[in-house]
Enzyme design. Structure first.
Site, short mmCIF file in Angstrom:
data_model
loop_
_atom_site.label_atom_id
_atom_site.label_comp_id
_atom_site.label_asym_id
_atom_site.label_seq_id
_atom_site.Cartn_x
_atom_site.Cartn_y
_atom_site.Cartn_z
N LYS A 145 0.84 -1.20 0.00
CA LYS A 145 0.00 0.00 0.00
C LYS A 145 0.87 1.25 0.00
O LYS A 145 0.66 2.17 -0.78
CB LYS A 145 -0.85 0.06 1.28
N LYS A 149 2.20 -4.54 11.02
CA LYS A 149 0.84 -4.85 11.49
C LYS A 149 0.94 -5.56 12.82
O LYS A 149 1.90 -6.28 13.09
CB LYS A 149 0.13 -5.75 10.49
N ASN A 199 -16.07 1.37 11.32
CA ASN A 199 -15.60 2.69 10.88
C ASN A 199 -15.54 2.78 9.35
O ASN A 199 -16.09 3.70 8.75
CB ASN A 199 -14.23 2.99 11.51
N1 GLU Z 1 -5.17 -0.41 9.66
C1 GLU Z 1 -5.24 0.41 8.50
C2 GLU Z 1 -4.84 -0.36 7.27
O1 GLU Z 1 -4.96 -1.56 7.23
C3 GLU Z 1 -4.49 1.72 8.67
C4 GLU Z 1 -3.04 1.61 8.96
C5 GLU Z 1 -2.38 2.92 9.35
O2 GLU Z 1 -3.07 3.92 9.40
O3 GLU Z 1 -1.19 2.91 9.60
O4 GLU Z 1 -4.48 0.19 6.27
#
Ligand code: GLU
Length: 434
Positions: free
Chosen positions: A106, A118, A233
């Site tokens: 990402k 994560k 959310n």
């Molecule tokens: N948990 C979100 C994701 O999977 C956001 C991660 C973040 O803001 O660092 O993209």
């Protein structure tokens, strides 16, 4: 004989649903289709660091329950690792590893100077009192403190965690370190240095991607219908912004079940209704709908916004949508994906579709470093620029490689990371060709 067949089928199913196996397979194919050597795959296939922690918590009845948590850091060649923390009973080490690899991709697709991380704790937060949840959140941070920090690894919310949980976590971290360090995590309450626009960012990004996809496919969103799986959310914010663009949302579900109205749900009314933690199933101004029936509704846009492995070989054949916008991480299994492909459904893959969250998290971290804060319009405008250009890059790759959006998104991310490997001298020219 039957036993062996059953075992093989069980293996296929497990493999099909193990996110770490899925992401490795996709990495391998994308790397080879880009014409890169498999050395690239060997670098990318494993997180650089994975920590398992025990989290003993004194429960309200006086007993100690020892929870298990993880933090996976995939790659830090572009910046600190970054990614959320989830509280869920199905968390396991492979899931957390896969999610951290997706975060690297990402960040690479959106050109953010960050790597992938994560975290997760195996717990059903609904079974905990508020005090127990706070204790668990603080204890988890205590255990991962040695490997996190604004220059190392920056957590954020994910499934079942929110700004309130982030507030407890940052308080714990600051107490341990002895001073205020706002950039140690993102998705914080605004008063503690959170960014304007962060709470809505993932949903806002999903809808920007739907808008771009509809434009590409020549669809008028004001004539479109949509259904959503998940109303946390991300799901609820996605519904809000789709509704604002004139999309008629006919169905939504949450963990308890769903609701349906062929004339379109009154989204502002529904958002106000669920605000205090009520389930959509308690909303009486629409008909009940079960999770399975959700998949077969004749809508133009389907948004999985819950957890992994929802679009499978069982549910994919039911989907009638023209666009599937993956607001969740890993909602589609490879078998489900193949079926979507055969049906020529335009998939906006998770690593592009839901990247709005980490993008505004990046802005939050930047603002924390400056100790100077932007207005919401400025944040939203910067988010839109990044996401639209990410979409265009993936679309271009799709056309160049004659591939599907998912593969193209992997390819854009991998190509970006390969440039950094090369610049760091990790790979030689020989690794760039087969
Ligand atoms: N948990 C979100 C994701 O999977 C956001 C991660 C973040 O803001 O660092 O993209």
């Amino acid at each position: 004989m039957k036993d062996i067949k059953d075992k093989v089928e069980a293996d296929i199913t497990t493999h099909d649903k193990n996110p770490y196996e899925i992401v490795k397979e996709l990495l391998k194919h994308s790397i080879s289709e880009l014409g890169f050597d498999e050395n690239i795959y060997h670098i990318l296939k494993k997180p650089m660091r994975v920590l398992e922690v025990s989290i003993p918590v004194r429960m309200d009845n006086g007993d100690i329950r020892n929870f298990t948590g993880y933090r996976s850091q995939h790659l830090d060649i572009l910046g600190p690792t970054k990614g959320g923390i989830r509280f869920h009973p199905n968390v396991d080490v492979d899931e957390v590893k896969a999610l951290s690899i997706w975060m690297s991709l990402k960040a690479a697709i959106l050109d953010l100077p960050l790597g992938g991380g994560k975290g997760g704790v195996i717990v059903n937060p609904r079974e905990l009192s508020e005090r127990e949840l706070e204790e668990l959140s603080r204890m988890y941070i205590r255990k991962i403190t040695p490997i996190i920090g604004p220059e190392k690894d920056v957590p954020a919310p994910d499934v079942n965690t929110n700004p309130e949980v982030m507030g407890w976590m940052i308080d714990e971290y600051d107490t341990l370190r002895g001073y205020n360090i706002p950039g140690m995590l993102t998705g914080k309450p605004i008063i503690l240095g959170g960014s304007q626009g962060r709470l809505a960012a993932t949903g806002r990004g999903v809808v920007l991607m739907v808008r771009e996809a509809a434009r590409f496919l020549g669809m008028d969103l004001r004539q479109c219908t949509a259904s959503l799986q998940g109303f946390g959310n991300v799901g609820s914010m996605t519904a809000k912004f789709l509704d604002e663009l004139g999309v008629k949302i006919v169905a939504v579900t949450d963990a308890n079940g769903g609701i349906y109205d062929g004339n379109g749900l009154d989204i502002p009314d529904l958002l106000a209704f669920v605000k205090d933690g009520r389930s959509v199933t308690e909303y009486t101004k629409a008909k009940p709908l079960n999770n399975q029936d959700l998949f077969s509704l004749p809508v133009d846009i389907f948004v999985p916004a819950a957890i992994e492995n929802q679009i499978t070989k069982e549910t994919a054949p039911l989907i009638q949508a023209k666009i599937v916008a993956e607001a969740a991480n890993g909602p589609t299994t490879p078998e489900g994906d193949k079926i979507l492909e055969e049906k020529d459904i335009f998939v906006i893959p998770d690593i592009l579709c839901n990247a709005g969250g980490v993008t505004v998290s990046y802005f939050e971290w930047v603002q924390n470093a400056m100790n100077y804060y932007w207005k919401e319009e400025e944040v939203n405008q910067k988010l839109e620029e990044r996401m639209v250009s990410g979409f265009e890059n993936v679309l271009r790759m799709r056309q160049q490689q004659k591939s599907r959006m998912r593969k193209a998104a992997y390819m854009v991310g991998i190509q970006h990371l390969v440039k950094a490997f090369k610049a760091r001298g990790w790979i030689k020219n020989a690794d760039l060709t087969k």
